[in-house]
Enzyme design. Structure first.
Site, short mmCIF file in Angstrom:
data_model
loop_
_atom_site.label_atom_id
_atom_site.label_comp_id
_atom_site.label_asym_id
_atom_site.label_seq_id
_atom_site.Cartn_x
_atom_site.Cartn_y
_atom_site.Cartn_z
N PHE A 241 44.63 -45.55 -85.62
CA PHE A 241 45.32 -44.63 -84.72
C PHE A 241 44.35 -43.88 -83.79
O PHE A 241 44.75 -43.41 -82.73
CB PHE A 241 46.19 -43.69 -85.56
N LYS A 242 43.08 -43.81 -84.16
CA LYS A 242 42.10 -43.15 -83.29
C LYS A 242 42.08 -43.79 -81.89
O LYS A 242 41.71 -43.15 -80.91
CB LYS A 242 40.69 -43.22 -83.89
N ASP A 243 42.47 -45.04 -81.81
CA ASP A 243 42.53 -45.72 -80.50
C ASP A 243 43.46 -45.00 -79.52
O ASP A 243 43.21 -45.01 -78.31
CB ASP A 243 43.04 -47.16 -80.65
#
Ligand SMILES: *Cc1c(COP(=O)(O)O)cnc(C)c1O
Length: 502
Positions: free
Chosen positions: A113-115
């Site tokens: 999810f950091k993307d």
């Protein structure tokens, strides 16, 4: 025009570009919007039939008024368009049944999810440098225990006027994580293994930031150090978008009628993700409760129940490692808003936290929080149980972080009898935590003999999902980064990479 101020009161009236370029305020506080903008029903209505990029534009325009529409479209298209995400929807909403919906935030290039934030932040930063007429190159230093490093590398790769150097603990990350980093492409990226653990790498990076002579020298040579961690406003603002996007998909899918509330359940570590949900709620998105899910590092559960934040407790290594955090830095922003911009009070609490490891917000503010949030935590064994159950009941395979949120949502429904639809914010692909997933699903299976690549195939078999392309390719990806250094050598390595003389 919307301006940004520091949560501790020392800096006022910055533009969004200035706040993003600075990262952290001079007084040690975090940048927050001075006024919280409102989203009208008409805009909300418009989002329903828009795609993710169009939704992002509508929300970002509100927070970044000093960026032109063309600039924002350019940033958004390069971040979320062009096949970077493995599905058209970017952040799809999946209806799993029984009033549960999963917001999958892991379709980006690193399957995490950091993307969602780290694809956009570098582009916002690059534009900010132009707008604030900073001519130095920004050098991003990252110490990583695995996931953030890779997502930051992918985000900053070939972004103009930036360089990125990632330090990871030698033999201290999973084989997949190591392969992801050492095979990283791009002309402005460096990856270095540090002989030591994650704390050594992090301490090394912090000490480089604090060497004023070295920083002055870098400045003369046209460089400025910065970090990509979640305190930068440019990393938080992209996350607000997917709350709106999920709601729009709920309406579009006929799961909820326009204007009716939903709950979001968020697996939480640094409080960045759930704080973005709080902003969405304050802007007028119909969110009833934000449900904060933790693992056994349950400092936030206790805080939201009692109003006392106390980090003086044991630290646990869990199977949901991205939530193994005892200081949730983004909480400071929430405190600023719930005290109605009382920067003096926030600064006091933060000082107490630093000096004593604890602070208390008192019953008045605590009850404000209870009206917005609900919180609970889940042990590792219950997390594994949940992975198994969701697979058996729904044929849906979740990673351990998502499982924590799932379980907390079940408890919430039992204890409150709230029947509103719940959106589980899913923060990692099951492929990224393959061995925990498989251990949960296939009782007592002996996984130790298998290599990481065969584990990916095993997850593909149990989930019916295709192995993400970038992960499948790792087996044969050429190694591009081989530097290994002692923890005392990190500054020397930075010098060498930037060709800065002694
Ligand atoms: C970073 C991360 C989290 C925690 O998010 P915060 O914004 O720090 O609360 C949860 N799950 C995964 C998989 C993560 O990578």
């Amino acid at each position: 025009m919307l301006m940004y101020v520091s949560t501790r009161g020392g800096t006022a009236g910055l533009s969004a570009a200035e706040a993003i370029q600075a990262g952290i305020a001079k007084d040690g506080g975090l940048f927050v919007p001075k006024d919280l903008p409102q989203i009208s029903c008409e805009i909300l209505q418009d989002l329903i039939h828009a795609n993710y990029q169009e939704r992002a534009l509508k929300i970002l325009q509100v927070f970044l008024p000093d960026y032109s529409q063309a600039e924002l479209i350019d940033c958004i298209q390069t971040a979320y368009g062009g096949g970077k995400f493995d599905c058209q929807e970017v952040a799809p909403l999946v209806a799993v049944g029984d009033g549960k919906y999963v917001l999958e935030l892991w379709h980006g290039p690193t399957s995490a999810f950091k993307d969602m934030a780290l694809q956009l932040l570098p582009r916002l930063l690059s534009k900010a440098l132009t707008k604030t007429r900073v001519s130095n190159h920004i050098v991003i230093l990252v110490a990583t225990s695995g996931d953030t490093g890779k997502a930051a590398l992918e985000g900053f790769k070939d972004v103009p006027q930036t360089r990125i150097i990632v330090f990871y603990p030698y033999q201290g990350v999973s084989e997949i994580q190591r392969l992801q980093m050492v095979s990283q492409k791009g002309n402005n990226v460096s990856v270095v293994a540090v002989k030591g653990n994650f704390d050594d790498a992090q301490t090394g990076v912090k000490s480089i930031f604090n060497q004023s002579a070295f920083n002055a020298e870098l400045d003369r040579q046209g460089y400025q150090l910065s970090s990509a961690n979640s305190i930068n406003w440019g990393r938080l603002v992209p996350q607000i978008v997917y709350y709106f996007s999920a709601y729009a998909d709920m309406v579009q899918g006929g799961y909820q009628t326009m204007g009716q509330p939903v709950n979001f359940v968020v697996p939480t570590g640094n409080f960045g993700n759930i704080l973005a949900g709080y902003y969405a709620k304050r802007m007028g998105l119909p969110i009833h409760r934000l449900i904060c899910a933790s693992n056994s590092n349950n400092v936030l559960t206790d805080f939201l129940h009692t109003g006392v934040y106390d980090r003086r407790r044991d630290f646990f290594k869990t199977i949901s490692p991205s939530m193994d955090i005892l200081i949730s830095s983004n909480l400071e922003r929430l405190l600023y808003h719930i005290t109605e911009q009382n920067a003096k009070q926030v600064a006091e609490w933060m000082e107490q936290l630093m000096k004593t490891g604890t602070f208390s917000i008192g019953s008045r503010y605590s009850s404000v929080l209870s009206g917005i949030f609900w919180a609970d935590w889940v042990s590792d064994s219950q997390t594994m149980e949940t992975i198994k159950e969701t697979h058996e009941t729904y044929g849906y395979v979740v990673d351990p972080h998502t499982a924590v949120a799932w379980r907390v949502h079940d408890r919430y429904k039992q204890q409150t009898e709230d029947k509103l639809p719940g959106i589980i914010v899913s923060t990692a692909s099951p492929f990224k935590f393959n061995s925990s997933v498989l251990q949960s699903i296939q009782d007592a299976a002996d996984l130790s003999e298998q290599n990481e690549i065969s584990l990916l195939q095993a997850v593909s078999r149990v989930s019916g999902l295709k192995v993400p392309k970038a992960l499948a390719e790792l087996e044969h990806a050429p190694i591009r980064h081989r530097t290994v250094c002692a923890k005392e050598e990190m500054e020397a390595v930075v010098r060498k990479i930037l060709a800065v003389k002694e």
